[in-house]
Design an enzyme around this catalytic site. Structure first.
Site, PDB file in Angstrom:
ATOM      1  CD  GLU A 153      -2.809   1.133   2.396  1.00 20.41           C
ATOM      2  OE1 GLU A 153      -3.749   2.066   2.605  1.00 20.41           O
ATOM      3  OE2 GLU A 153      -2.731   0.134   3.292  1.00 20.41           O
ATOM      4  CG  ASN A 183      -7.808   2.859   5.510  1.00 20.90           C
ATOM      5  OD1 ASN A 183      -8.486   1.994   5.190  1.00 20.90           O
ATOM      6  ND2 ASN A 183      -7.350   3.255   6.862  1.00 20.90           N
ATOM      7  CG  ASN A 185      -9.382  -0.975   2.092  1.00 19.65           C
ATOM      8  OD1 ASN A 185      -9.032  -2.214   2.539  1.00 19.65           O
ATOM      9  ND2 ASN A 185      -9.444  -0.092   2.959  1.00 19.65           N
ATOM     10  CD  GLU A 186     -10.258  -1.763   6.641  1.00 21.29           C
ATOM     11  OE1 GLU A 186     -10.136  -0.484   7.016  1.00 21.29           O
ATOM     12  OE2 GLU A 186      -9.372  -2.635   7.252  1.00 21.29           O
ATOM     13  CE1 TYR A 212      -3.348  -5.674   9.277  1.00 15.53           C
ATOM     14  CE2 TYR A 212      -5.397  -4.669   9.443  1.00 15.53           C
ATOM     15  CZ  TYR A 212      -4.066  -4.770   8.841  1.00 15.53           C
ATOM     16  OH  TYR A 212      -4.126  -4.554   7.483  1.00 15.53           O
ATOM     17  CD  GLU A 245      -6.158  -4.374   4.992  1.00 15.57           C
ATOM     18  OE1 GLU A 245      -5.983  -3.853   6.155  1.00 15.57           O
ATOM     19  OE2 GLU A 245      -6.628  -3.450   4.155  1.00 15.57           O
TER      20      GLU A 245
END
Length: 447
Positions: free
Chosen positions: A52, A97, A197-198, A269, A317
């Site tokens: 990223e 992000n 993403n997210e 995570y 991720e």
């Protein structure tokens, strides 16, 4: 973590039953396996990575023109040499992000004409000197499978469609001709694409509720597959186990996207904030549960829609991350952000993720370690030095033995009660049967 102890690495003939394996710790653990108790073929794409535009992942990471160890294209050869033993496969790019504010056309064409912009995700200066063509050249150098994330935040479905044309279609149309003019006459053939993403996270640029994201993603999916119907698409799942959107977001998105979704994403995570090693090492139980719950959502939607197609899982991720939470680049170029330093217990937890992935090989098809250089990464750079961190080693051990079919492993041995993750076996295990070779992977969680 190679061939099972007490047994030959090569089997000239296989009896249907593989004998029990005893692991000697303070108390004996017995593992039982059978060649017929197969979970599924291991998809090599579960050994993917993530690059990223964040901190020093790209600049001063994989890409640093003028550095003493950079090649003619600006790629850091010492960094690439450090990454090669991990045998990574699908490489997700450009975020994260960052993707929700990224416009891919800023990163193509002559470098002197590319705009410098303020990245709002990480509050950093982005010069766009590394973009689509540089990333794809890096993928070819490293034999990585490209995996692009389109902008579903501030971008449009048409912008996503145009990116597919740029990378995947023969010259003769606007964006394919632009690629050819930039030096790549033949199409790149990018097969994996993430639809944002997210997007359930309120921190995300362009965050919207599930029903609105689903509409936007479906519009992009249709146009992207109209350009190239061979591509595979990853829909945004709920981005965290403890998000209020968990499962309900996934149900709505998968139901609306239907057969346009080939995969749905999971993120995770983990860390040892409480300094409780036993509980930290038991987090594998929670990873197993997250995969199984997401798979249940996929199966539910398939049954509800009476569809012959179901979405599989993409854990795009995952990593240990809890020590360094510096995320504000303060308008700087390549700021030092999220530069985690790893220890032994972190490496054991990374092994735990990989155990879980193998145990769910029937449903988990893609996974991406986040990330690969400097930012919560197995490799750190400092000027002319490279540090290979502890989490690199379990990944490389598994990746070197990843071919074959995952087997069920029955574990019979001592256990303990963890604070947050329930009853936990001292020995964590997974196994791969590759022809006449058996690989058994073991982690000892005994303190």
């Amino acid at each position: 973590m190679s061939n099972c102890p007490g047994m030959p690495g090569q089997f000239k003939s296989f009896n249907p039953v593989i004998r029990r394996i005893k692991v000697l710790t303070m108390k004996t653990t017995t593992l039982s396996l059978h060649t017929k108790f197969q979970i599924g073929r291991v998809d090599p794409r579960i050994f993917g990575g993530f690059l990223e535009h964040l901190g020093r992942a790209v600049y001063e990471g994989v890409y640093q023109p003028g550095h003493s160890r950079a090649d003619a294209r600006g790629f850091r050869t010492d960094v690439l040499d450090a990454l090669r033993p991990m045998r990574m496969t699908a490489m997700r790019y450009p975020g994260g992000n960052f993707a929700s504010g990224y416009h891919w056309e800023d990163g193509v064409g002559p470098r002197e004409g590319r705009p410098r912009v303020r990245d709002l995700a990480w509050q950093s200066l982005e010069p766009n000197t590394f973009g689509t063509d540089e990333y794809l050249a890096l993928c070819r150098t490293m034999e990585w499978m490209p995996m692009l994330t389109v902008n579903m935040g501030t971008g449009t479905p048409e912008e996503a469609r145009n990116w597919v044309e740029y990378t995947n279609t023969p010259a003769g149309t606007k964006y394919a001709d632009l690629r050819a003019a930039n030096g790549a006459v033949e199409p790149y053939g990018v097969k994996l694409w993430c639809l944002g993403n997210e997007m359930d996270g309120q921190w995300q640029l362009g965050h919207v509720p599930a029903d609105q994201y689903a509409i936007r993603a479906q519009q992009a999916a249709k146009m992207m597959k109209d350009v190239d119907n061979s591509i595979e698409l990853v829909a945004c799942g709920s981005c965290g186990l403890f998000m209020p959107t968990y499962m309900e977001w996934d149900r709505q998105v998968l139901d609306y996207l239907g057969d346009d979704a080939d995969y749905v994403s999971l993120h995770r995570y983990v860390g040892n904030e409480a300094n409780d090693t036993a509980d930290f090492l038991a987090v594998t139980n929670s990873i197993d549960r997250q995969i199984e719950e997401m798979d249940a959502a996929c199966r539910f939607v398939q049954a509800k829609r009476r569809s012959r197609k179901r979405a599989y899982l993409c854990f795009d991720e995952w990593n240990v991350w809890y020590k360094n939470h510096e995320v504000d680049g303060t308008g700087k170029f390549d700021p030092h952000l999220l530069e985690e330093v790893y220890n032994l217990e972190d490496a054991l937890v990374v092994a735990g993720f990989l155990h879980s992935f193998l145990r769910h090989a029937d449903v988990l098809k893609i996974a991406n370690l986040a990330q690969i250089v400097n930012v919560i990464a197995p490799v750190l750079t400092r000027e002319d030095a490279v540090l290979i961190q502890s989490i690199c080693y379990p990944f490389a051990m598994f990746a070197a033995r990843r071919d074959g079919v995952s087997l069920q492993v029955a574990v019979d041995g001592p256990r303990y009660e963890s604070k947050n993750h329930g009853t936990t076996s001292i020995i964590d295990a997974s196994a791969i049967l590759d022809g006449n070779r058996l690989h058994v992977f073991l982690t000892n969680r005994g303190l």
